[in-house]
Scaffold this motif. Structure first.
Motif, PDB file in Angstrom:
ATOM      1  N   THR A   1       0.234  -6.109   6.184  1.00 35.65           N
ATOM      2  CA  THR A   1      -0.103  -4.680   6.167  1.00 35.65           C
ATOM      3  C   THR A   1       0.982  -3.834   6.830  1.00 35.65           C
TER       4      THR A   1
ATOM      5  N   GLU B   1       4.178  -4.326   6.747  1.00 34.81           N
ATOM      6  CA  GLU B   1       5.307  -4.163   5.836  1.00 34.81           C
ATOM      7  C   GLU B   1       4.977  -3.280   4.637  1.00 34.81           C
ATOM      8  N   SER B   2       3.699  -3.175   4.303  1.00 32.87           N
ATOM      9  CA  SER B   2       3.330  -2.493   3.066  1.00 32.87           C
ATOM     10  C   SER B   2       2.855  -1.056   3.267  1.00 32.87           C
TER      11      SER B   2
END
Length: 276
Positions: free
Chosen positions: A270, A272-273
């Protein structure tokens, strides 16, 4: 004597900084996170409360047993009296684990952190390392001192396995429980919400059991929830459990490591996104 000013259009020598320049590493992020966590007042209060609760309740229980023992207490099980303080200390560990990352989101400091270190995985790894080492060291010292005091009050000769599980095992378990809270906090990004979720993880299995106990069809599920609840796993490290058939020995440590690994994997994904 001053140097002549170079004429317009003439080539100039490149500037070389006297300070060595090198790529940032994980050790730099760890040093930064250590500076942040030791400068926060919440760290002192939560860890101070954890030590006071753990040591105070464990010592108080030993004194009560000494004053009221009618000859039925088994002295070799003296270290198991640390269970009561360990369960309550888990609340402090969970709170600190969540605040280690959510406090930056609440103050906006996370934007500065991400700007200084664009590698989000490196930031989360540094936070996890600093938090784990700090909580494990403080808990290990507390459990060892408490065990010595309890044996001094009640006597007994616990074997090596009991000492290892009640000191090293409990310290590792609480440190991983805090890492689980850090992973949940990273995904939720909200202090109150993440702490509520973690309290649910600790207490909900026992609360659900109260409602399930009246239904025969759910009796097996309710017993499983009690056996594998967080308090029952801590009890197993102290050679005790709420019910027969649950995890024993070092098995609770393997369970909490698995849960923590899953939570941190979700936290990395989460982080990284999503936007900061």
């Amino acid at each position: 004597m001053t140097s002549p000013y170079p004429p317009s259009g003439a080539p100039t020598a490149g500037y070389t900084s006297p300070i060595p320049v090198r790529p940032a590493r994980l050790a730099d992020a760890v040093a930064s996170e250590w500076t942040k966590i030791r400068s926060l007042r919440s760290t002192m209060w939560t860890l101070g409360t954890m030590v006071a609760v753990f040591f105070g309740i464990g010592t108080l229980v030993a004194l009560i047993v000494r004053a009221t023992d009618d000859g039925t207490f088994v002295e070799d099980e003296v270290l198991s009296l640390g269970f009561f303080g360990a369960v309550l200390s888990g609340i402090c560990v969970i709170t600190l684990g969540v605040l280690t990352i959510t406090s930056e989101y609440s103050t906006g400091m996370i934007r500065t952190t991400m700007t200084a270190c664009p590698s989000r995985a490196r930031i989360l790894t540094a936070k996890a390392i600093v938090y784990f080492v700090l909580v494990f060291a403080v808990t290990a010292v507390t459990t060892l001192l408490l065990g010595v005091v309890q044996v001094g009050i009640l006597g007994g000769e616990p074997d090596g396995g009991q000492w290892l599980r009640s000191t090293l095992g409990v310290s590792l378990y609480l440190a991983f429980l805090g890492l689980l809270a850090l992973g949940i906090g990273s995904m939720i990004r909200h202090s109150a919400g993440a702490i509520t979720v973690m309290f649910g993880v600790v207490l909900l299995p026992l609360v659900l059991t109260i409602f399930m106990i009246t239904f025969d069809a759910l009796r097996g599920l309710s017993e499983w929830l009690v056996k594998y609840s967080i308090p029952s796993q801590l009890g197993a490290l102290y050679d005790g459990s709420m019910m027969d058939g649950g995890p024993t020995g070092w098995e609770p440590l393997a369970i909490i490591v698995g849960l923590t690994a899953a939570a941190l994997a979700g936290a990395y994904a989460t982080l990284e996104s999503r936007d900061v």
